[in-house]
Design an enzyme around this catalytic site. Sequence first.
Site, PDB file in Angstrom:
ATOM      1  N   THR A  74     -30.254  51.240  45.800  1.00  0.00           N
ATOM      2  CA  THR A  74     -30.647  52.726  44.892  1.00  0.00           C
ATOM      3  C   THR A  74     -30.441  53.800  45.953  1.00  0.00           C
ATOM      4  OG1 THR A  74     -31.792  51.649  43.411  1.00  0.00           O
ATOM      5  CG2 THR A  74     -31.949  54.217  43.589  1.00  0.00           C
ATOM      6  N   TYR A 109     -40.929  49.624  42.446  1.00  0.00           N
ATOM      7  CA  TYR A 109     -40.453  50.879  43.366  1.00  0.00           C
ATOM      8  C   TYR A 109     -41.579  50.946  44.559  1.00  0.00           C
ATOM      9  CZ  TYR A 109     -38.502  55.122  45.120  1.00  0.00           C
ATOM     10  OH  TYR A 109     -38.347  56.360  45.943  1.00  0.00           O
ATOM     11  N   THR A 127     -35.567  61.243  44.258  1.00  0.00           N
ATOM     12  CA  THR A 127     -34.470  62.228  44.546  1.00  0.00           C
ATOM     13  C   THR A 127     -34.485  63.101  43.288  1.00  0.00           C
ATOM     14  OG1 THR A 127     -33.313  60.555  45.621  1.00  0.00           O
ATOM     15  CG2 THR A 127     -31.955  62.323  45.002  1.00  0.00           C
ATOM     16  N   LYS A 145     -37.231  47.710  44.137  1.00  0.00           N
ATOM     17  CA  LYS A 145     -36.486  48.660  45.242  1.00  0.00           C
ATOM     18  C   LYS A 145     -37.379  49.044  46.423  1.00  0.00           C
ATOM     19  CE  LYS A 145     -35.256  53.671  45.560  1.00  0.00           C
ATOM     20  NZ  LYS A 145     -35.351  55.080  44.985  1.00  0.00           N
TER      21      LYS A 145
END
Length: 297
Positions: free
Chosen positions: A206, A136, A46, A165
């Site tokens: 998240t 992740y 992001t 994540k």
Amino acid sequence: MDIVTGSSTALITPFKNGKLDEQKYADLIKRQIKNGMDAVCPVGTTGESATLTHDEDIRCIEIAVEVCKGTGTKVLAGAGSNATHEAIETAKYAQKCGVDAIFSVSPYYNKPSQEGLYQHYKAIAEAVPELPFMLYNVPGRTGVDILPETAIRLFDDVNNIYGIKEATGSLERTTALLSQRPDFKVFSGDDAIDYPILANGGAGITSVTSNLMPDLKSELVRLALSGDFAGAKAINDKLYPLNSVMFCEANPIPVKAAMYIAGLLDTLEYRLPLVAPSVENMKKIEEVMKNYDIKGM
């Protein structure tokens, strides 16, 4: 080891005239703290990390640490690369900056085998052995999937790897991990399914949407982790239209547009090859946002 769990925000990176807007970045982090987020995550997907320079990457981490110091909000910093040596370098610098933990995206483009993923993560985590480390997994972005057996092997073999994540969009993936390793901390990486992942034993989220709605996102997680699943589900359901429109184009295009509409950003700037949403999608975002009370700075 003091690990990071709970609600976290995948921070956008604000630009002004093509450069990192440091003051705005600090202000946005202060807003996250004010609205109850447990952690902020600089330089992830992001945050347009793929197009940040190394110096910008490091500066974002430094600012996050500076702003969060002395507050209850922790810094879970991004330290990922498709080159293992680069990820190690970033992880070491993040540790020197004083982050609370790091997360590292699976290597993109070069498509390593599961053994390659294992060796990649083992090397990075062992380079910063005292720093809590989160995998992740976002195969839709990277082209490679950290399979449950690989994630579990890393959790078993490397002391500081404590969680993952999961941005596969799969609820089954959470079950596959937690049914075998209940102590493995699974974070939701998909806003729409935060509640079901938390209800199934997830340890946190998240979020992209929490750039806009940190108050509701932090409350959703607080309720779920305290056992109030009905309350958490109600918030998750309320946020569904917003969560959906945040992915009408590639992240972070919609969330930055929404923040600009809400007055949280002074300028709407992206790094090429990302550009502003289409006129049609901009209207969709504006329409959905009318249904929410977005807290200001």
